[in-house]
Enzyme design. Sequence first.
Site, PDB file in Angstrom:
ATOM      1  CG  PHE A   1      40.061  77.492 -19.869  1.00 46.65           C
ATOM      2  CD1 PHE A   1      40.920  76.366 -19.186  1.00 46.65           C
ATOM      3  CD2 PHE A   1      39.356  78.614 -18.605  1.00 46.65           C
ATOM      4  CE1 PHE A   1      40.208  76.106 -18.432  1.00 46.65           C
ATOM      5  CE2 PHE A   1      39.182  78.471 -18.068  1.00 46.65           C
ATOM      6  CZ  PHE A   1      40.119  76.832 -17.228  1.00 46.65           C
TER       7      PHE A   1
ATOM      8  CD  GLU B   1      42.194  85.093 -23.843  1.00 47.17           C
ATOM      9  OE1 GLU B   1      41.451  84.317 -24.189  1.00 47.17           O
ATOM     10  OE2 GLU B   1      41.671  86.012 -22.774  1.00 47.17           O
ATOM     11  NE  ARG B   2      41.640  81.849 -18.606  1.00 51.29           N
ATOM     12  CZ  ARG B   2      41.848  82.790 -18.102  1.00 51.29           C
ATOM     13  NH1 ARG B   2      42.632  83.272 -18.247  1.00 51.29           N
ATOM     14  NH2 ARG B   2      40.907  83.023 -18.065  1.00 51.29           N
TER      15      ARG B   2
ATOM     16  CB  CYS C   1      30.486  74.210 -18.008  1.00 47.30           C
ATOM     17  SG  CYS C   1      30.103  72.962 -19.501  1.00 47.30           S
TER      18      CYS C   1
HETATM   19  P1  NAD Z   1      35.279  83.305 -19.802  1.00 51.45           P
HETATM   20  O1  NAD Z   1      34.122  83.865 -20.163  1.00 51.45           O
HETATM   21  O2  NAD Z   1      36.435  83.948 -19.309  1.00 51.45           O
HETATM   22  O3  NAD Z   1      36.000  83.416 -22.010  1.00 51.45           O
HETATM   23  C1  NAD Z   1      35.724  82.981 -22.814  1.00 51.45           C
HETATM   24  C2  NAD Z   1      36.135  83.172 -23.899  1.00 51.45           C
HETATM   25  O4  NAD Z   1      35.499  84.868 -23.829  1.00 51.45           O
HETATM   26  C3  NAD Z   1      37.451  83.657 -24.176  1.00 51.45           C
HETATM   27  O5  NAD Z   1      37.663  83.034 -25.590  1.00 51.45           O
HETATM   28  C4  NAD Z   1      37.838  84.756 -24.077  1.00 51.45           C
HETATM   29  O6  NAD Z   1      39.085  84.844 -24.836  1.00 51.45           O
HETATM   30  C5  NAD Z   1      36.610  85.633 -24.550  1.00 51.45           C
HETATM   31  N1  NAD Z   1      36.460  86.616 -22.957  1.00 51.45           N
HETATM   32  C6  NAD Z   1      36.827  87.122 -22.053  1.00 51.45           C
HETATM   33  N2  NAD Z   1      36.703  87.952 -21.411  1.00 51.45           N
HETATM   34  C7  NAD Z   1      35.885  88.593 -22.177  1.00 51.45           C
HETATM   35  C8  NAD Z   1      34.944  90.407 -22.758  1.00 51.45           C
HETATM   36  N3  NAD Z   1      35.558  91.044 -21.331  1.00 51.45           N
HETATM   37  N4  NAD Z   1      35.032  91.064 -23.687  1.00 51.45           N
HETATM   38  C9  NAD Z   1      34.924  89.795 -24.777  1.00 51.45           C
HETATM   39  N5  NAD Z   1      35.559  88.777 -24.408  1.00 51.45           N
HETATM   40  C10 NAD Z   1      35.961  87.808 -23.725  1.00 51.45           C
HETATM   41  O7  NAD Z   1      35.442  81.464 -19.606  1.00 51.45           O
HETATM   42  P2  NAD Z   1      36.854  80.690 -19.383  1.00 51.45           P
HETATM   43  O8  NAD Z   1      37.405  80.862 -17.804  1.00 51.45           O
HETATM   44  O9  NAD Z   1      37.993  80.729 -21.025  1.00 51.45           O
HETATM   45  O10 NAD Z   1      35.596  79.268 -19.045  1.00 51.45           O
HETATM   46  C11 NAD Z   1      35.377  78.687 -18.181  1.00 51.45           C
HETATM   47  C12 NAD Z   1      33.718  79.110 -18.580  1.00 51.45           C
HETATM   48  O11 NAD Z   1      33.066  78.516 -19.160  1.00 51.45           O
HETATM   49  C13 NAD Z   1      33.348  78.412 -16.849  1.00 51.45           C
HETATM   50  O12 NAD Z   1      32.170  79.326 -17.170  1.00 51.45           O
HETATM   51  C14 NAD Z   1      32.613  77.722 -18.002  1.00 51.45           C
HETATM   52  O13 NAD Z   1      30.593  77.469 -16.932  1.00 51.45           O
HETATM   53  C15 NAD Z   1      32.200  77.944 -18.919  1.00 51.45           C
HETATM   54  N6  NAD Z   1      31.560  77.086 -20.013  1.00 51.45           N
HETATM   55  C16 NAD Z   1      30.832  76.820 -20.014  1.00 51.45           C
HETATM   56  C17 NAD Z   1      30.228  75.612 -21.222  1.00 51.45           C
HETATM   57  C18 NAD Z   1      28.648  75.854 -21.329  1.00 51.45           C
HETATM   58  O14 NAD Z   1      28.405  74.121 -22.850  1.00 51.45           O
HETATM   59  N7  NAD Z   1      27.773  75.950 -20.986  1.00 51.45           N
HETATM   60  C19 NAD Z   1      31.282  74.602 -21.490  1.00 51.45           C
HETATM   61  C20 NAD Z   1      32.020  75.010 -21.320  1.00 51.45           C
HETATM   62  C21 NAD Z   1      32.923  75.912 -20.698  1.00 51.45           C
END
Ligand code: NAD
Length: 498
Positions: free
Chosen positions: A148, A175-176, A280
């Site tokens: 998101f 989805e957010r 991140c």
């Molecule tokens: P998230 O892991 O909750 O969601 C990411 C994606 O995964 C979304 O599209 C979501 O729909 C999907 N998802 C969520 N739960 C799932 C499941 N159980 N099974 C399959 N798919 C699922 O992350 P978020 O809250 O959207 O984003 C924040 C996180 O992303 C933080 O931990 C941040 O550090 C990380 N992030 C990392 C980077 C990087 O480059 N390392 C960059 C941006 C964000």
Amino acid sequence: MNTIGHYVDGSRTQGAARTAEVYNPATGAVQAHVALASAAELDRAVEIAARAQPAWAATNPQRRARVLMKFVTLLNRDMDKLAEALSREHGKTLPDARGDVQRGLEVVEFCIGAPHHLKGEFTDAAGPGIDMYSMRQALGVCAGITPFNFPAMIPLWMFAPAIACGNAFILKPSERDPSVPIMLAELFEEAGLPKGILQVVNGDKEVVDAILDNETVQAVGFVGSTPIAAYIYERAAAGGKRVQCFGGAKNHMIVMLDADMDKAADALIGAGYGAAGERCMAISVAVPVGEDTADRLIEKLVPRIEALKVGPYTAGDDVDFGPVVSAAAKANIERMVQSGVDEGAELVVDGRNLKLQGYEEGFFVGPHLFDRVTRDMEIYRKEIFGPVLSCVRAETYEEALGLAMDHEYGNGTAIYTRDGDTARDFAARVNVGMVGINVPIPVPLAYHTFGGWKKSMFGDLNQHGPDSFRFYTRTKTVTARWPSGIKEGGEFSIPLME
Ligand code: NAD
């Protein structure tokens, strides 16, 4: 109320039964619904992509690059519209939302160099009459699952190189905040991208699992939290797909006693609290070396933090950061802050109970500063993803370096010092993927690659830069022998089989 569907085969589509709520984080109100695709809807999009992809791959790279050039023009044309839609669903300030689009757009600019990046290698006369050459060929249908916190930048980091290489791409955004990815797909098609090459399928775990299990999908890119990154990496790799998964972070900034303390404090404010800490590459741990350095740093930080303005993006330039993304994110941050207090950290600035008149239901969290945080505390071990900066005091440089080295995450880190020798040593030894020297958020530019180490990354190749052209192509190596031919003289009489 508006339901945001999908973008399939060149049109917005409604989607089947299941939906989720999309909030305005500033007001806390539901402002739309988003369709959650089924496995069957995903499979249909993949079939469309697979039909469209060969003609796109056969379009020469220079023509593909021209579509990307036009796309850049359109992104600039619609920058304000994209930023407004992004802020409305994510909550970040408008300048920050423009930055989100801009840092993605720069990767599209880099990908305009596709004809150069896709050039193979050639060895002339590897043997008698033998040449050897390699080609980079598109994979076919690729997919990306994005978080998101950068709803424009991270999708662009994935689909721009994938498409420049001649692949078709299915994007499953968060989805957010699902509006901007669909706007990006529409703009790309306005730029001349054929239908079916970029499709957006919204959804949750059901559609993600369908992507991971679809045999036509050749490669999966993921950015999000570490537990989901690990899950996606394992399941997609087990199915034989190429996978890169980028996870969570806990980024340390070491402050040496010779650092310019005003610059270090300013850097920590931007890197710690910008975008409400939902980056991140946010710095969430400051590590001053020496008690005196720590005291001076805290003294500089406190007034700066107390002066931060928190508010909705609609308040314009007056706001430093906006709300966090959801009520659940806010509750989690507040719980973590309480655990810091309970475990004995010193809460120097308490941002709890921030109330904004007219936005009482919004997901706002004030800025927090903890001092005397230790390795064993939950606020140090876990990613908080909110406006909470922890100060861990180190006695020596080696102890400070050890903190960054021992943490399970290895996304980014920084050091503030005037001493080149210390800076060089830090950059050489630290086991973290992206390092800043007197730079707080060391996000590499489009033509370098982006990626962390340890639990911040699963896979081999990084995002954008030269790695992205490797990730989204397969190498084929040809060994060719041409026996001596017509140059030795033409055959004018009928050959006899003797
Ligand atoms: P998230 O892991 O909750 O969601 C990411 C994606 O995964 C979304 O599209 C979501 O729909 C999907 N998802 C969520 N739960 C799932 C499941 N159980 N099974 C399959 N798919 C699922 O992350 P978020 O809250 O959207 O984003 C924040 C996180 O992303 C933080 O931990 C941040 O550090 C990380 N992030 C990392 C980077 C990087 O480059 N390392 C960059 C941006 C964000």
